[in-house]
Structures are given as structure tokens and as C-alpha cells.
Design an enzyme around this catalytic site. Structure first.
Site, PDB file in Angstrom:
ATOM      1  N   ASP A 111      67.640  48.579  55.147  1.00  0.00           N
ATOM      2  CA  ASP A 111      67.074  49.122  54.113  1.00  0.00           C
ATOM      3  C   ASP A 111      65.574  49.379  54.407  1.00  0.00           C
ATOM      4  O   ASP A 111      65.284  49.391  55.805  1.00  0.00           O
ATOM      5  CB  ASP A 111      66.860  48.174  52.880  1.00  0.00           C
ATOM      6  CG  ASP A 111      67.074  49.062  51.609  1.00  0.00           C
ATOM      7  OD1 ASP A 111      66.075  49.761  51.210  1.00  0.00           O
ATOM      8  OD2 ASP A 111      68.150  48.935  50.828  1.00  0.00           O
TER       9      ASP A 111
ATOM     10  N   ALA B 107      73.865  47.669  48.120  1.00  0.00           N
ATOM     11  CA  ALA B 107      74.120  46.885  49.199  1.00  0.00           C
ATOM     12  C   ALA B 107      74.110  47.440  50.617  1.00  0.00           C
ATOM     13  O   ALA B 107      73.979  46.809  51.674  1.00  0.00           O
ATOM     14  CB  ALA B 107      75.438  46.071  48.968  1.00  0.00           C
ATOM     15  N   LYS B 108      74.193  48.809  50.704  1.00  0.00           N
ATOM     16  CA  LYS B 108      73.993  49.617  51.816  1.00  0.00           C
ATOM     17  C   LYS B 108      75.012  48.833  53.003  1.00  0.00           C
ATOM     18  O   LYS B 108      74.749  49.066  54.038  1.00  0.00           O
ATOM     19  CB  LYS B 108      72.712  49.811  52.435  1.00  0.00           C
ATOM     20  CG  LYS B 108      71.751  50.659  51.523  1.00  0.00           C
ATOM     21  CD  LYS B 108      70.478  50.848  52.036  1.00  0.00           C
ATOM     22  CE  LYS B 108      69.708  51.832  51.202  1.00  0.00           C
ATOM     23  NZ  LYS B 108      69.189  51.234  49.593  1.00  0.00           N
ATOM     24  N   ARG B 109      76.079  48.313  52.435  1.00  0.00           N
ATOM     25  CA  ARG B 109      77.039  47.664  53.434  1.00  0.00           C
ATOM     26  C   ARG B 109      77.729  48.601  54.309  1.00  0.00           C
ATOM     27  O   ARG B 109      77.986  50.043  53.854  1.00  0.00           O
ATOM     28  CB  ARG B 109      78.142  47.011  52.650  1.00  0.00           C
ATOM     29  CG  ARG B 109      77.573  45.667  51.782  1.00  0.00           C
ATOM     30  CD  ARG B 109      76.924  44.591  52.810  1.00  0.00           C
ATOM     31  NE  ARG B 109      76.521  43.362  52.080  1.00  0.00           N
ATOM     32  CZ  ARG B 109      75.645  42.978  51.754  1.00  0.00           C
ATOM     33  NH1 ARG B 109      74.455  43.890  51.869  1.00  0.00           N
ATOM     34  NH2 ARG B 109      75.163  41.967  51.053  1.00  0.00           N
TER      35      ARG B 109
END
Lengths: 304, 304
Positions: A111, B107-109
Site C-alpha cells: 500500500d 486488503a490488496k492481498r
């Protein structure tokens, strides 16, 4: 024990190299707890997760320099209690450090700005702090620098994804510019630049900013070795993903330093492999980790 | 209430469009709990996190179609207890759904194979299931498909990072091939392809596979709109990150559908802004979310 699992102030790369020296093998064991893969005796539930991880760490500790718990499995292992498996992840981190293992948290977090700072704080400081964390760099330097800053302050490290070992990675990472430079080479250039500052480089000559470089493409690893001379490579792909020890060797400098090879399934689930049939699962894991360590050590010229 | 916060079986895109219709504004409020930004009265600790999040949700629920809790802050908010903030994240998800809000878990998983399946299970099923999760696609289709599969089965969705709104994103995402096609356009092509199958597209004509498209570059948003006609765009960058409502409008189709704009700091920390000085923090947040919703609605032609 100095230099292997210190309080975190000593430089990460120096600590990792010392741990590799001590075990005489640049290897890391991936701790990927999958409910469908554990030995039958364990059943399910949080207690099964805790016990199995603990036993695996004890078995591999004499042979591996580091372990790489894959946080996704702990994040998913909650049953009715959301994220309950993460408390076990934190226990695993602490147990591994007590056993003299370095811990690479495979979190692939990413991020920007204060959000990346929060991830860096969650994973590189506090009660679940690992020695290094994996990071996805698609957001650019803004997304990587907050991790670098915390790593520098705490003697910890990060591994940024450059080239991954999965089949479809090429469709993104081999995207190339007019001069033939691929995205993964471009990313590698950014990683090298972000990790170049003098205060990020340890006594060993390596930076606390490392890179993930899949072993399934040795020619690419050699190219990336040139672009990133001061990065330690975390090399997945050995064993279950098809790369041989010789493939992995391409990620190392000629002196046999500069990389650490990870194996997960082929070691921790060795009891499922034909060649270890009839053994207790613990014996299968021990034989597999010994073979893994000696295979890699031999291929990179540590043992003749 | 049908169509807005169902059990998860109805198609995600249809549910999101219905929620936008109901609130008459395509807006989402980012819930980014930062210890240094909360109103003074809250202090620290887990209870402060729980109370502040709860109050924010109650205030924004009448105006926003969705909320986007940023999981990094919950992951970091543990104090002595590792990852204790994630239990509050799960509570926030459930409270938001009870209040008629859709929840996008930021979450940008990212990972591959069974690891990506574990992330998809952790975030799109079980007690902390959100309506959609953000995903980083650097690993290629192998890293996205497991999320798509779970989304299809559960009536949930995902937003894959295409073009992000941060300053250094260009250094990676604008990397271009010989024909001038950028990486973010290439990524957009992959997203469109992954989300194109008939069973992924809802009655509204939109896919459960959406994209994150930063608002700071309207010309790019228009280009991405062409490449991804059936993707809902999650648009960050409004407010604190500098994009105007007119900038955001570029992400929408001509009929005013197809995107949802996110604002976090400029709304949830409105009490820190000069223009809301003297108001109670709750009043500041309410005025800011109303202004945000009407600004965006007007800019995309929903209100004349």
C-alpha cells in the site's frame, strides 16, 4: 549465538548470512499450514495448527537458516473466530526465533504512505515482528519506502517481488519496453535503487532490501543478479514447483553467497511423498529438510 | 432492502448498483483508523478503535453506498496483543452490513494457487466476509483467479489494482511497450479478460471483477473505461489526495454508472479541517460525507 537472532538491531543481511554460515546451507523452509495436507492425527482447529507448526519448527531448526511462514494460511485458519489463526502465527514467529531461526513473514503486503507504514509496523515491530517481510512493489517506491524505513530503524529487512515462479507470472512480469527490457528487470532496477543507500547496506555488503526471484527461470536469475548485486534473493520454486538445485544456483554470486532458497510443500508435507512412505511424518520431514539443505549447499559450491 | 445487503448470493455488481441507486450517490467512505488522527476524546486501545469505527459507520450510513475499511490499520492496531485489531475489523464488517452498507475490504492481498485460495477464503467467506476485496495483480492470472472463483460462488466481488493514485505509481505502472501501451493498460486488458465470462456478469451488465483506477489522472481513467467497459471502477484519490469531483467523473460511463468514488481522510477526519472548525467531530463528519456525496452525484450527472 551472536549474529543469528539478535534483538533486531544488527543488520538483517548480516544476521541472515551468519545464520546461513552456521547451518552451512542457504535454505529456508516455508511453513504453509493447509488443513487438507496435515498428517491425519492432527484433525482441525486452532490447537492442531499450533501443535503442527511447533513440531515442524523443532524438526527443521537444526538444518535451515530461516523459516517462511505464509500468513495467508494463518489468516484463513479461524474456524468460527475471525483471524484466530493469526495469534498462532505470532506464536510461531516467537518460537522460531527462540530456536535460532530467522523468520521471513510471507505477507506480500503493499500500500502507500501511512497505510504502508501501518503494515510495516504490524509486521516489522511489536509482538509479531518477523526478521523480514515480503512486499509487492506494484505501487512503486511510495509503497516500498515505508517498509525500508522501518527495516533500517529496526535491523530488519524486506524482500520485494521481482520475478515470481508461477506459470502466469510472465503475462505481467515479462511485459517489455521498446528496448526489450522487461517489467521484472525494471522492477529489479527500482529495488536496487531503493536498497542502495549506504545506511541500508550491512558489513556483509548486502542491503536490507532484498528481492524475490523465482528459481524456475535460471537465465532470468542470472540477469537479475547483475541488476541487483547487493540484494539477497529469496528464491522460491524448488521442489514441488519444479526447480532443481542447479536452477537455484543461478541466483547466487560466484562465491556462493547472496541468496536463500525456499522449499515448502516438498519438505513440510514429505510424509505424502512416495519416497518417504512408511516413515513417521516427523522422520519424513527431517529426511526431506536434510536432503534439501545438502542439495542446495552442494549446488552452490558450499560443500564439494 | 432486497438487493443491497443480501446473504451474498445475489451478484455483487447488481447489489452495488442497487445500493448506489438507493443512496443516489456512487460513493464509498474509507475507514482508515489512525491512532494519531482520531478525535482526542477516544484515547488509544482496542475499545477506542471499536467505538470510533462504530460511530463513523452510523454517521455515514445514510449517505454512502459502501464503506472501505483499510485492513492495514486494524492489522497494526494491536498494542501488546498481536493482530487484536482484526477482531474489531470483523465486527466493523458485520456492523456495516447490518446498517445496509456494502463493504469493500481494502486488503490488496496477492499470492498464487492454494495461498491465494486461502486469502480468498479468509476475506470472502466466513465470519469476516466482505462484499468485495481489493487484489494486487502483479503475479498474473494465477494470482487473481482464486479470488474470482470464490467471488462467483458467493455472489461477492474483487477490485484489481490497475492504476493507483499515488505519486510514484507512474514509475512502475506507466512502463510502456514498443507500441506505447502502458503496464496499467496491459493490466486492465488482463482484468477485462478475467472478468468477461458470462457467469461473472450480473443483470446490470457489470462483472464481479472490478478495477481500482485512481482519480488523479482523468485522461487515463477515460482510456481504462474503454479497455474495461464491464468493470466497476473503485476510484480513490478524491479529497485529501487532490482529485476533484470532475476528475472522478472520467471514470464513469456516460449514463453515470460503472464506478464508485472513495474518500477517506477528507470525510472521517473532517474535524481536523479548517472549514469544519468549531463543530463536534460527528457533525464535521456528517457535513463532509453529505458534501462528498452530493459533489460526486452532481459531477456524474445524477443530480442536475
Amino acid at each position: 549465538m551472536i549474529g543469528t537472532t539478535g534483538s533486531g538491531r544488527e543488520h538483517f543481511a548480516d544476521r541472515l548470512l551468519a545464520a546461513i554460515e552456521k547451518k552451512d546451507a542457504p535454505v529456508c523452509v516455508g511453513v504453509d499450514p493447509r488443513p487438507d495436507m496435515l498428517p491425519e492425527a492432527f484433525g482441525g482447529g486452532i490447537e492442531a495448527l499450533r501443535r503442527w507448526c511447533g513440531e515442524v519448527l523443532e524438526i527443521v531448526a537444526p538444518y535451515a537458516a530461516a523459516v517462511k511462514p505464509q500468513i495467508a494460511y494463518f489468516e484463513a485458519w479461524g474456524g468460527g473466530e475471525p483471524f484466530a489463526g493469526l495469534a498462532v502465527y505470532a506464536e510461531v514467529v516467537r518460537l522460531a526465533r527462540r530456536l535460532g531461526l530467522l523468520v521471513i513473514g510471507d505477507a506480500k503486503r503493499n500500500d502507500i504512505g501511512s497505510t504502508a507504514e501501518a503494515y510495516a509496523a504490524a509486521h516489522l515491530t511489536g509482538p509479531a515482528a518477523v526478521d523480514a517481510v515480503t512486499v509487492n512493489g506494484y505501487l512503486g517506491a511510495d509503497g516500498i519506502r515505508p517498509f525500508v524505513d522501518v527495516a533500517r530503524e529496526t535491523g530488519r529487512g524486506l524482500f520485494v517481488l521481482a520475478r515470481t515462479s508461477n506459470p502466469s507470472a510472465a503475462a505481467i512480469q515479462d511485459f517489455a519496453d521498446a528496448g526489450g527490457k522487461t517489467l521484472y528487470e525494471h522492477m529489479a532496477g527500482q529495488i536496487a535503487e531503493l536498497g542502495a543507500a549506504e545506511e541500508l547496506v550491512g558489513a556483509s555488503g548486502y542491503s536490507c532490501v532484498g528481492a524475490v526471484v523465482g528459481a524456475t527461470y535460471p537465465a532470468e536469475a542470472r540477469r537479475l543478479r547483475e541488476i541487483m548485486p547487493r540484494q539477497i534473493f529469496l528464491v522460491p520454486g524448488y521442489g514441488a514447483q519444479g526447480a532443481t538445485a542447479a536452477d537455484c544456483a543461478a541466483a547466487f554470486h560466484a562465491d556462493g553467497s547472496g541468496a536463500i532458497v525456499n522449499a515448502a510443500r516438498s519438505v513440510i508435507y514429505a510424509h505424502r511423498r512416495e519416497e518417504y512412505k512408511g516413515l513417521r511424518w516427523q522422520q519424513a520431514v527431517e529426511q526431506a529438510v536434510r536432503k534439501f539443505a545438502s542439495d542446495i549447499a552442494r549446488a552452490v559450491g558450499r560443500r564439494e
